[in-house]
Design a protein around this motif. Structure first.
Motif, PDB file in Angstrom:
ATOM      1  N   PRO A   2       0.824  -1.337  -0.019  1.00 37.67           N
ATOM      2  CA  PRO A   2      -0.193   0.142  -0.110  1.00 37.67           C
ATOM      3  C   PRO A   2       0.986   1.441   0.116  1.00 37.67           C
ATOM      4  CG  PRO A   2      -0.739  -1.636   1.637  1.00 37.67           C
ATOM      5  CD  PRO A   2       0.521  -2.067   1.207  1.00 37.67           C
ATOM      6  N   HIS A  44      -0.204   2.004  -6.342  1.00 33.07           N
ATOM      7  CA  HIS A  44      -0.719   0.600  -5.982  1.00 33.07           C
ATOM      8  C   HIS A  44      -1.614   0.663  -4.521  1.00 33.07           C
ATOM      9  CE1 HIS A  44      -1.058  -3.737  -5.696  1.00 33.07           C
ATOM     10  NE2 HIS A  44      -0.647  -3.788  -4.558  1.00 33.07           N
ATOM     11  N   GLU A  45      -2.598   0.267  -4.389  1.00 31.41           N
ATOM     12  CA  GLU A  45      -3.472   0.292  -3.203  1.00 31.41           C
ATOM     13  C   GLU A  45      -3.265   1.708  -2.318  1.00 31.41           C
ATOM     14  OE1 GLU A  45      -3.401  -2.915  -0.406  1.00 31.41           O
ATOM     15  OE2 GLU A  45      -2.554  -4.381  -1.781  1.00 31.41           O
ATOM     16  N   ILE A  64     -10.282   5.505  -6.435  1.00 30.24           N
ATOM     17  CA  ILE A  64     -10.792   4.787  -5.333  1.00 30.24           C
ATOM     18  C   ILE A  64     -12.142   5.250  -4.992  1.00 30.24           C
ATOM     19  CG2 ILE A  64      -8.331   4.045  -4.640  1.00 30.24           C
ATOM     20  CD1 ILE A  64      -8.470   6.204  -2.336  1.00 30.24           C
ATOM     21  N   HIS A 237      -6.990   1.697   5.525  1.00 26.37           N
ATOM     22  CA  HIS A 237      -6.645   0.715   4.248  1.00 26.37           C
ATOM     23  C   HIS A 237      -8.162   0.062   3.714  1.00 26.37           C
ATOM     24  CE1 HIS A 237      -5.782  -3.115   2.242  1.00 26.37           C
ATOM     25  NE2 HIS A 237      -4.498  -2.295   1.769  1.00 26.37           N
ATOM     26  N   SER A 240     -10.492   2.999   2.243  1.00 21.76           N
ATOM     27  CA  SER A 240      -9.876   3.348   0.755  1.00 21.76           C
ATOM     28  C   SER A 240     -10.182   2.212  -0.205  1.00 21.76           C
ATOM     29  CB  SER A 240      -8.534   3.917   0.658  1.00 21.76           C
ATOM     30  OG  SER A 240      -8.141   4.830   1.763  1.00 21.76           O
ATOM     31  N   HIS A 242      -9.919  -1.157   0.074  1.00 24.75           N
ATOM     32  CA  HIS A 242      -9.120  -2.351  -0.138  1.00 24.75           C
ATOM     33  C   HIS A 242      -9.482  -3.193   0.798  1.00 24.75           C
ATOM     34  CE1 HIS A 242      -6.824   0.384  -2.726  1.00 24.75           C
ATOM     35  NE2 HIS A 242      -6.412   1.073  -1.744  1.00 24.75           N
TER      36      HIS A 242
END
Length: 243
Positions: A2, A44-45, A64, A237, A240, A242
């Motif tokens: 992340p 990424h992430e 996102i 996390h 967002s 994920h």
């Protein structure tokens, strides 16, 4: 791995999250302006921590979807978790109230949340904007609870009789800790209470009424106070987008 993305605004919270993310081996990016640069738009992430007014715009640029509470969450919350009257109405309607009330925007800090006489409400805003109008109560203490998958991830007192508890190290008594945990666990276990997969629920003790929910906030824009920043990262996390 992340990538924690922070806005240009420096604070104790962003510094603590920065250190926690670095300890995990996450990538960390602090924006130099209120826009996502091109090289981060394919990060990424991306895990965003941002002010409420800028979060949705930055999230769109990052591609996102942020988990956020609905405007009427407090209104629909079962009474045993509210312990006070709460209505959702337009700013224009609030200006016509017959008496002072505690008035706030539902999910941002567009104007300060406080007790207003109807004729003293701020000017210069869209009169159709929604506001929450609550009975005036006195909160003996208030706690911030970061929630993930309807489980308590991190918790901290933040206010006592309206005074921020930073100078006291965000400390509380063992009795308060036990009571707030019992209340939030009951709330989280009640299927009538709808919650995003990752969020913040503030709870507190109303004098002469008992424990109640103060409000729900988007985790990605909430101050962490004395909460464990590593546990907060897990909530951010998921908030967002994920799993």
């Amino acid at each position: 791995m992340p990538t924690l993305i922070l806005t240009p605004r420096h604070s104790d919270d962003t510094q603590r999250l920065w250190k926690a993310a670095a300890a995990r081996g996450w990538s960390i990016e602090r924006l130099s302006r209120w826009q996502v640069p091109e090289h981060l738009q394919q990060a990424h992430e991306p895990v965003l921590y941002a002010e409420a007014l800028f979060g949705p715009t930055l999230a769109e640029q990052l591609g996102i979807s942020l988990a956020s509470p609905p405007d009427d969450w407090l209104v629909r919350l079962p009474e045993p978790y509210r312990r006070r009257g709460i209505r959702l109405m337009s700013l224009a309607e609030a200006r016509r109230l017959p008496a002072p009330a505690f008035i706030k925007p539902p999910n941002d800090k567009t104007f300060p949340a406080q007790v207003y006489a109807p004729d003293a409400l701020p000017q210069g805003y869209d009169e159709a904007m929604p506001v929450l109008v609550s009975d005036i109560v006195h909160w003996a203490c208030e706690f911030r609870c970061f929630i993930r998958d309807r489980r308590l991830a991190a918790c901290s007192i933040y206010s006592r009789h309206g005074e921020l508890q930073k100078d006291n190290g965000f400390s509380c008594t063992a009795g308060e800790w036990s009571e707030v945990h019992a209340f939030i666990e009951t709330l989280l276990g009640d299927a009538r209470v709808d919650l995003p997969v990752a969020t913040v629920v503030d709870v507190g003790l109303i004098e002469d009424r008992g424990w109640a929910a103060v409000e729900q906030n988007a985790a990605w824009g909430a101050g962490i106070y004395g909460c464990d920043p590593d546990a907060v990262l897990d909530v951010l996390h998921v908030a967002s987008g994920h799993g």
